[in-house]
Write a protein that holds these residues in place. Structure first.
Motif, PDB file in Angstrom:
ATOM      1  N   PHE A   1      -3.649   1.016  -1.709  1.00 32.33           N
ATOM      2  CA  PHE A   1      -2.381   1.699  -1.459  1.00 32.33           C
ATOM      3  C   PHE A   1      -1.863   2.236  -2.783  1.00 32.33           C
ATOM      4  O   PHE A   1      -1.665   1.474  -3.730  1.00 32.33           O
ATOM      5  N   GLU A   2      -1.673   3.533  -2.850  1.00 25.65           N
ATOM      6  CA  GLU A   2      -1.146   4.152  -4.059  1.00 25.65           C
ATOM      7  C   GLU A   2      -0.008   5.094  -3.706  1.00 25.65           C
ATOM      8  O   GLU A   2      -0.088   5.835  -2.729  1.00 25.65           O
ATOM      9  N   THR A   3       1.033   5.049  -4.509  1.00 24.40           N
ATOM     10  CA  THR A   3       2.156   5.967  -4.386  1.00 24.40           C
ATOM     11  C   THR A   3       2.898   5.982  -5.712  1.00 24.40           C
ATOM     12  O   THR A   3       2.867   5.003  -6.452  1.00 24.40           O
ATOM     13  N   SER A   4       3.537   7.089  -5.993  1.00 19.05           N
ATOM     14  CA  SER A   4       4.390   7.159  -7.180  1.00 19.05           C
ATOM     15  C   SER A   4       5.855   6.978  -6.797  1.00 19.05           C
ATOM     16  O   SER A   4       6.727   6.941  -7.655  1.00 19.05           O
TER      17      SER A   4
ATOM     18  N   LEU B   1       2.234  -2.059  -8.560  1.00 18.91           N
ATOM     19  CA  LEU B   1       1.191  -1.025  -8.579  1.00 18.91           C
ATOM     20  C   LEU B   1      -0.197  -1.674  -8.557  1.00 18.91           C
ATOM     21  O   LEU B   1      -1.096  -1.197  -7.853  1.00 18.91           O
ATOM     22  N   ALA B   2      -0.350  -2.765  -9.304  1.00 19.48           N
ATOM     23  CA  ALA B   2      -1.625  -3.491  -9.314  1.00 19.48           C
ATOM     24  C   ALA B   2      -1.931  -4.040  -7.929  1.00 19.48           C
ATOM     25  O   ALA B   2      -3.063  -3.927  -7.434  1.00 19.48           O
ATOM     26  N   LEU B   3      -0.939  -4.622  -7.284  1.00 22.89           N
ATOM     27  CA  LEU B   3      -1.117  -5.156  -5.935  1.00 22.89           C
ATOM     28  C   LEU B   3      -1.513  -4.038  -4.966  1.00 22.89           C
ATOM     29  O   LEU B   3      -2.411  -4.203  -4.141  1.00 22.89           O
TER      30      LEU B   3
ATOM     31  N   GLY C   1       8.879  -0.735  -0.113  1.00 24.85           N
ATOM     32  CA  GLY C   1       8.833  -0.861   1.348  1.00 24.85           C
ATOM     33  C   GLY C   1       7.491  -1.377   1.823  1.00 24.85           C
ATOM     34  O   GLY C   1       7.414  -2.242   2.710  1.00 24.85           O
ATOM     35  N   TRP C   2       6.414  -0.855   1.249  1.00 25.29           N
ATOM     36  CA  TRP C   2       5.057  -1.310   1.584  1.00 25.29           C
ATOM     37  C   TRP C   2       4.917  -2.798   1.261  1.00 25.29           C
ATOM     38  O   TRP C   2       4.395  -3.574   2.072  1.00 25.29           O
ATOM     39  N   PHE C   3       5.393  -3.203   0.086  1.00 25.83           N
ATOM     40  CA  PHE C   3       5.334  -4.610  -0.328  1.00 25.83           C
ATOM     41  C   PHE C   3       6.114  -5.488   0.652  1.00 25.83           C
ATOM     42  O   PHE C   3       5.592  -6.504   1.127  1.00 25.83           O
ATOM     43  N   ASN C   4       7.348  -5.093   0.945  1.00 23.02           N
ATOM     44  CA  ASN C   4       8.173  -5.899   1.859  1.00 23.02           C
ATOM     45  C   ASN C   4       7.534  -5.995   3.241  1.00 23.02           C
ATOM     46  O   ASN C   4       7.485  -7.079   3.831  1.00 23.02           O
ATOM     47  N   LYS C   5       7.042  -4.892   3.753  1.00 26.37           N
ATOM     48  CA  LYS C   5       6.437  -4.890   5.089  1.00 26.37           C
ATOM     49  C   LYS C   5       5.173  -5.745   5.146  1.00 26.37           C
ATOM     50  O   LYS C   5       5.004  -6.567   6.043  1.00 26.37           O
ATOM     51  N   ASN C   6       4.283  -5.556   4.189  1.00 15.26           N
ATOM     52  CA  ASN C   6       2.965  -6.187   4.254  1.00 15.26           C
ATOM     53  C   ASN C   6       2.900  -7.587   3.658  1.00 15.26           C
ATOM     54  O   ASN C   6       2.076  -8.395   4.087  1.00 15.26           O
TER      55      ASN C   6
END
Length: 133
Positions: A59-62, A51-53, A69-74
């Motif tokens: 980028f925010e999502t709950s 969440l901090a990253l 997925g965002w972490f893995n992609k980016n």
């Protein structure tokens, strides 16, 4: 604009603090043989650091799968963070889901301790990327 950034930086530090506090929670849980609860907190410690990253990159999502997925992609596929960290968060998410929703789940103590070590490494890697001490 500077005020917004200052507020975001405070929130980033708060999320990292939450992640670090879960380390102490997990120590207590493992020490008291509460392994299923420890797996949950291990995952959440990693989740808080993600969440901090996300905040640092607007980028925010709950939604947990969306954040992972965002972490893995980016960061993993984007080669900003080593691939093993993508495996760590995916494994922790899957085990946490199993522990929270399946019936009669028992976790092996050695596996939980290994996950705990991975959690600490994961949080430290995110902190290093964010340049937070």
């Amino acid at each position: 604009m500077t005020e917004d950034r200052n507020e975001t930086n405070k929130l980033i530090r708060h999320r990292i603090q939450e992640a670090e506090e879960t380390i102490e929670d997990v120590k207590l849980l493992i020490g008291n043989d509460r392994l299923r609860a420890a797996v949950n907190r291990i995952y959440y410690g990693m989740f808080y650091s993600l969440l901090a990253l996300g905040l640092a990159h607007d980028f925010e999502t709950s939604k947990h799968p969306q954040l992972i997925g965002w972490f893995n992609k980016n960061f993993i596929h984007g080669k900003k963070i080593e691939p093993e960290y993508g495996k760590m968060i995916n494994k922790a998410y899957n085990r946490r889901t199993k522990g929270d929703y399946d019936v009669y789940v028992d976790f092996d103590r050695d596996i939980v301790i290994e996950m705990f070590d991975e959690m600490k490494d994961f949080i430290n890697r995110i902190k290093k990327y964010l340049e937070i001490d």
